[in-house]
Design a protein around this motif. Structure first.
Motif, short mmCIF file in Angstrom:
data_model
loop_
_atom_site.label_atom_id
_atom_site.label_comp_id
_atom_site.label_asym_id
_atom_site.label_seq_id
_atom_site.Cartn_x
_atom_site.Cartn_y
_atom_site.Cartn_z
N GLU A 1 41.38 -92.06 -23.02
CA GLU A 1 41.29 -93.31 -23.76
C GLU A 1 40.20 -94.17 -23.16
O GLU A 1 39.95 -94.13 -21.95
CB GLU A 1 42.60 -94.09 -23.69
CG GLU A 1 43.73 -93.51 -24.52
CD GLU A 1 44.94 -94.44 -24.51
OE1 GLU A 1 45.64 -94.49 -25.54
OE2 GLU A 1 45.19 -95.11 -23.49
N GLY A 2 39.56 -94.96 -23.99
CA GLY A 2 38.59 -95.92 -23.49
C GLY A 2 37.25 -95.32 -23.16
O GLY A 2 36.25 -95.56 -23.86
N LEU A 3 37.22 -94.53 -22.09
CA LEU A 3 35.94 -93.99 -21.63
C LEU A 3 36.17 -92.73 -20.83
O LEU A 3 37.27 -92.48 -20.33
CB LEU A 3 35.20 -95.01 -20.76
CG LEU A 3 35.73 -95.25 -19.33
CD1 LEU A 3 34.67 -95.93 -18.47
CD2 LEU A 3 37.03 -96.04 -19.32
N ALA A 4 35.12 -91.93 -20.71
CA ALA A 4 35.15 -90.75 -19.85
C ALA A 4 33.73 -90.25 -19.65
O ALA A 4 32.85 -90.50 -20.49
CB ALA A 4 36.03 -89.64 -20.44
N ARG A 5 33.52 -89.58 -18.55
CA ARG A 5 32.27 -88.87 -18.31
C ARG A 5 32.58 -87.37 -18.38
O ARG A 5 33.52 -86.90 -17.74
CB ARG A 5 31.70 -89.21 -16.93
CG ARG A 5 30.28 -88.70 -16.69
CD ARG A 5 29.96 -88.52 -15.20
NE ARG A 5 30.71 -87.43 -14.62
CZ ARG A 5 31.72 -87.57 -13.78
NH1 ARG A 5 32.12 -88.77 -13.40
NH2 ARG A 5 32.35 -86.52 -13.31
N VAL A 6 31.81 -86.64 -19.17
CA VAL A 6 32.04 -85.21 -19.34
C VAL A 6 30.83 -84.45 -18.80
O VAL A 6 29.69 -84.73 -19.17
CB VAL A 6 32.29 -84.84 -20.82
CG1 VAL A 6 32.58 -83.35 -20.95
CG2 VAL A 6 33.45 -85.66 -21.39
N ASP A 7 31.10 -83.50 -17.89
CA ASP A 7 30.04 -82.69 -17.28
C ASP A 7 29.97 -81.34 -17.98
O ASP A 7 30.99 -80.65 -18.12
CB ASP A 7 30.32 -82.48 -15.79
CG ASP A 7 30.45 -83.79 -15.03
OD1 ASP A 7 30.03 -84.83 -15.58
OD2 ASP A 7 30.97 -83.78 -13.90
N ILE A 8 28.78 -80.97 -18.39
CA ILE A 8 28.56 -79.74 -19.15
C ILE A 8 27.51 -78.87 -18.45
O ILE A 8 26.48 -79.38 -18.00
CB ILE A 8 28.06 -80.05 -20.59
CG1 ILE A 8 29.05 -80.97 -21.33
CG2 ILE A 8 27.80 -78.76 -21.36
CD1 ILE A 8 30.33 -80.32 -21.76
#
Length: 351
Positions: A286-293
């Motif tokens: 929820e709200g925000l996230a950082r996703v590493d790819i």
């Protein structure tokens, strides 16, 4: 316009303590004092919350000799402040947790609006193995791994064969910021790396070494339309020296280049952003996230990690990506606080 009491939670255990203090100072300085009155709550290494009183500026350390602060369960932000010779209450309108200890579960139980995810996402993201299993079971591509709970469970050669990788990464399952992570190429390095990882955690992951570009996306949720996510253009981390983004490099940025806007064509960037948004939804952020790819040379994408509570200093990856998308740091801090309050007034979103 009413002035809101904003509780900044910072400090915590030794791992990540200094980074937490630095980020909290930046958030404190970014607050609009016409809208927000900061309540500074230092989290001691033993987990107790200490109100940082009588400070005209942000403290340089957590003072553990004053008054403690305790949130009342289901109190809607009501807290008890208990010093040696007095007892009083205070009201918290919204919290901004910046402690390695998180505190999301406690804040949710106290019914305090806070920046970050409610529900299962914090628990899922706190364990790399659980994160990978949730992503894998949802059909998202991940890095191959083995999980260890004892040092003698797996041999180096077996791990190489099982993961189809000559080089391997060894890391604690529940410690972040690359602390305790090692890249290994032989039996002796493997044993040393496993011992190091176990010195931080009772569960350790062994992963394949992926030859790939390291990409990241900042994902921000629309609080009015929770199913709609905005995602930054992918950034890229180009590591040097040890061949991966080490804990030291994250602190001093030596030997690493951070490109806020990765050199990708529109179609590839769209695939990376779509996968990042899908990972956000699968984890239940929820709200925000950082996703590493990770992106292999053949274009194949793999989800490496999902950070439901990314670092939010002005120089942190999430903030820099949002700035690259046109949202400055002070605006981002204001947006996160406003969204936290509005989100608390609605049932938890089902993405």
């Amino acid at each position: 316009m009413a002035v809101l009491n904003v509780a900044l939670l910072f400090g915590g255990e030794s791992l990540g303590h200094d980074m937490s203090m630095s980020i909290a100072r930046s958030v404190y300085e970014a607050l609009d004092t016409k809208r927000h009155s900061p309540i500074l709550v230092g989290v001691a290494p033993d987990g107790r919350w200490w109100l940082q009183e009588d400070t005209k500026e942000f403290p340089s350390y957590v003072n553990s000799s004053g008054a403690q602060l305790t949130l009342l369960p289901a109190g809607g932000g009501k807290a008890i402040v208990h010093g040696q010779e007095y007892l009083r209450t205070c009201d918290i309108d919204v919290a901004f947790p910046i402690s390695p200890c998180g505190g999301a579960g406690l804040l949710e139980a106290a019914q305090v609006p806070f920046v970050g995810s409610r529900g299962p996402a914090p628990a899922i993201c706190s364990d790399k193995q659980i994160t990978k299993r949730v992503l894998r079971d949802a059909g998202l591509p991940i890095v191959k791994y083995l999980a260890l709970t004892a040092r003698e469970e797996v041999k180096f050669q077996f791990a190489q064969e099982a993961l189809c990788s000559c080089s391997l990464f060894v890391k604690p399952a529940r410690i972040y910021n690359s602390i305790g992570v090692s890249k290994v190429t032989c039996e002796s390095e493997f044993l040393t790396a496993v011992d190091l990882a176990f010195s931080y955690d009772s569960k350790v992951l062994v992963e394949e070494c992926v030859q790939a570009r390291e990409l990241e996306c900042a994902v921000l949720q629309d609080v009015e339309r929770p199913r709609e996510l905005s995602c930054s253009w992918p950034s890229e981390i180009i590591s040097d020296g040890q061949g991966f983004y080490t804990a030291q490099a994250k602190l001093d940025e030596k030997g690493v280049v951070f490109k806020t806007r990765a050199e990708l064509d529109e179609a590839t960037a769209h695939r990376v952003r779509s996968l990042s948004c899908e990972a956000f939804k699968v984890i239940g952020c929820e709200g925000l996230a950082r996703v590493d790819i990770f992106m292999r040379p053949n274009g194949e994408l793999l989800v490496n990690e999902v950070g439901n509570a990314p670092a939010l200093g002005p120089g942190s990856a999430f903030s820099r990506m949002m700035e690259g998308s046109g949202m400055g740091y002070k605006v981002l801090v204001q947006r996160l606080l406003e969204d936290a309050i509005r989100r608390s007034e609605r049932p938890r979103a089902i993405l």
